[in-house]
Structure formats: C-alpha cells, structure tokens
Scaffold this motif. Structure first.
Motif, PDB file in Angstrom:
ATOM      1  N   ALA A   1     -22.224-106.605  -4.801  1.00  0.00           N
ATOM      2  CA  ALA A   1     -21.619-106.172  -3.537  1.00  0.00           C
ATOM      3  C   ALA A   1     -22.676-106.110  -2.436  1.00  0.00           C
ATOM      4  O   ALA A   1     -23.738-105.511  -2.614  1.00  0.00           O
ATOM      5  N   ASP A   2     -22.370-106.730  -1.303  1.00  0.00           N
ATOM      6  CA  ASP A   2     -23.333-106.758  -0.205  1.00  0.00           C
ATOM      7  C   ASP A   2     -23.474-105.409   0.495  1.00  0.00           C
ATOM      8  O   ASP A   2     -24.371-105.215   1.294  1.00  0.00           O
ATOM      9  N   PHE A   3     -22.616-104.462   0.155  1.00  0.00           N
ATOM     10  CA  PHE A   3     -22.675-103.140   0.793  1.00  0.00           C
ATOM     11  C   PHE A   3     -23.347-102.090  -0.088  1.00  0.00           C
ATOM     12  O   PHE A   3     -23.352-100.914   0.247  1.00  0.00           O
ATOM     13  N   LEU A   4     -23.933-102.503  -1.221  1.00  0.00           N
ATOM     14  CA  LEU A   4     -24.505-101.547  -2.176  1.00  0.00           C
ATOM     15  C   LEU A   4     -25.425-100.540  -1.507  1.00  0.00           C
ATOM     16  O   LEU A   4     -25.349 -99.348  -1.794  1.00  0.00           O
ATOM     17  N   GLN A   5     -26.280-100.979  -0.632  1.00  0.00           N
ATOM     18  CA  GLN A   5     -27.245-100.070  -0.016  1.00  0.00           C
ATOM     19  C   GLN A   5     -26.829 -99.604   1.379  1.00  0.00           C
ATOM     20  O   GLN A   5     -27.643 -99.087   2.125  1.00  0.00           O
ATOM     21  N   SER A   6     -25.562 -99.720   1.670  1.00  0.00           N
ATOM     22  CA  SER A   6     -25.104 -99.323   2.997  1.00  0.00           C
ATOM     23  C   SER A   6     -24.800 -97.831   3.060  1.00  0.00           C
ATOM     24  O   SER A   6     -24.477 -97.188   2.059  1.00  0.00           O
ATOM     25  N   GLN A   7     -24.886 -97.305   4.254  1.00  0.00           N
ATOM     26  CA  GLN A   7     -24.536 -95.901   4.481  1.00  0.00           C
ATOM     27  C   GLN A   7     -23.051 -95.677   4.215  1.00  0.00           C
ATOM     28  O   GLN A   7     -22.659 -94.640   3.683  1.00  0.00           O
ATOM     29  N   ALA A   8     -22.233 -96.663   4.534  1.00  0.00           N
ATOM     30  CA  ALA A   8     -20.783 -96.523   4.324  1.00  0.00           C
ATOM     31  C   ALA A   8     -20.458 -96.351   2.840  1.00  0.00           C
ATOM     32  O   ALA A   8     -19.623 -95.508   2.478  1.00  0.00           O
TER      33      ALA A   8
END
Length: 196
Positions: free
Chosen positions: A172-179
């Motif tokens: 997942a490209d959002f793994l390290q996202s704040q969201a």
C-alpha cells in the motif's frame, strides 16, 4: 522461529556479528533497490563486500537471509514498542506511538519489508510472533477505565495488526502516511469506546 534457526553458524564474536549485520543491511538495500528479481546470495555478498564463503558460513540460502532480516526488524520493532509501553513517548499518546513504531519499521524500506515479511510469515510460528508483543496488550483500558479481557485485547490488537500487515504485504502506497496512522488510531479508540 528465531534467528538462530535460519543460520548455519551463530556469530559469537563481535567481528562475526558485524559480518552478519553487514550482510543483512546489504540484503535490505538490495531488496529495496532491485526487488526479488535481483536478489540472490552472490549479489548480497558483493553488495556487503564479503566473500560468498563468508555469507554461506552464516546463511545457507537466500530464504534464510530474508527470514533473518525480517526477524531482525521484528525484534527492533518489539524493542521500540516495549520502550513505549515502559517509558511512554513524550508528546504522543501510547496507542499512536505503538502504531508509529510499527509503521516506521524497516526504516521506510517498504519493498524490502514486504519481501522479507512474506518470507518470514511463510514459515513463522505465528503464536510465537504474537507472544513477542503480548506485553503491549497488557494494561489497555477502555473508555470507562476498565481493563480489556483477554479476548478483547486479542481482537483489538489483531484488528490493528491485520490492517498493518495487509498494508505491508499489499504494498500500500499509504503505509507511512499520516492518514493511515490516524485511521488505525481511530479504529483502536472506537473499539475502546472513546469518542472519536
């Protein structure tokens, strides 16, 4: 399954441990740069600057390198979680700090993390892996200040861990996202009965 089960020879001296550490770091770099296609023992030895014989002294094959890399990172993550449990995290709520420690494992090397985690999970004793983090489940209180039952702690931790594991394994490209971090925190707090 511990790291020793993946190795031919256990490093006893600091120089030997340094060799193992260099090999594992080279493996992580290679996985991140080239993925599985470029990952083999010769490439790891070359990148680490060690002979293939030195690599084989500790690792019988590339799968053992992958598992050892994943276990090394799992242990580093466990220590980070335990530091939060024991000492807290200045400026962060405990739940957020524990989630952030997991997200930051592998120092942001998500491609290497996915490949190594897949190799480890294929042969892991999942109960043993879970036991490494059981202390993080202790002392969790719901919104009314009541400790969670064993079943509640299991459901909560596996729900959060499952989402994290899926994000890693699916790339997942959002793994390290704040969201993503915020949603995991919201999930946990909602389960505990906090207004979110």
């Amino acid at each position: 399954m511990d790291t020793a089960e993946n190795m031919r020879k256990i490093p006893r001296q600091s120089r030997a441990q340094d060799t193992v550490d260099v090999v594992l770091e080279a493996a992580a770099q290679l996985l991140e740069a080239s993925g599985e296609a470029g990952f083999n023992t010769n490439a790891v030895a070359e990148r680490a600057g060690v002979s293939i014989g030195a690599l084989y002294r500790y690792f019988p094959d590339k799968q053992s390198i992958l598992r050892a890399l994943a276990l090394r990172e799992t242990e580093a993550h466990r220590r980070a979680v335990m530091a939060v449990v024991e000492d807290g995290a200045p400026g962060l709520a405990r739940d957020r700090a524990i989630i952030r420690a997991f997200v930051q494992a592998f120092a942001g090397r998500n491609r290497a993390r996915r490949i190594a985690a897949s190799a480890m999970l294929a042969q892991a004793d999942h109960a043993e892996l879970a036991a490494r983090f059981s202390a993080a489940e202790e002392g969790i209180l719901d919104a009314n200040g009541q400790p969670l039952t064993r079943v509640q702690a299991f459901v909560l931790s596996r729900a959060v861990h499952g989402a994290l594991r899926a994000a890693v394994l699916e790339g997942a490209d959002f793994l390290q996202s704040q969201a993503f971090e915020d949603e995991l925190v919201r999930l946990g707090r909602a389960y505990l009965g906090y207004v979110v």
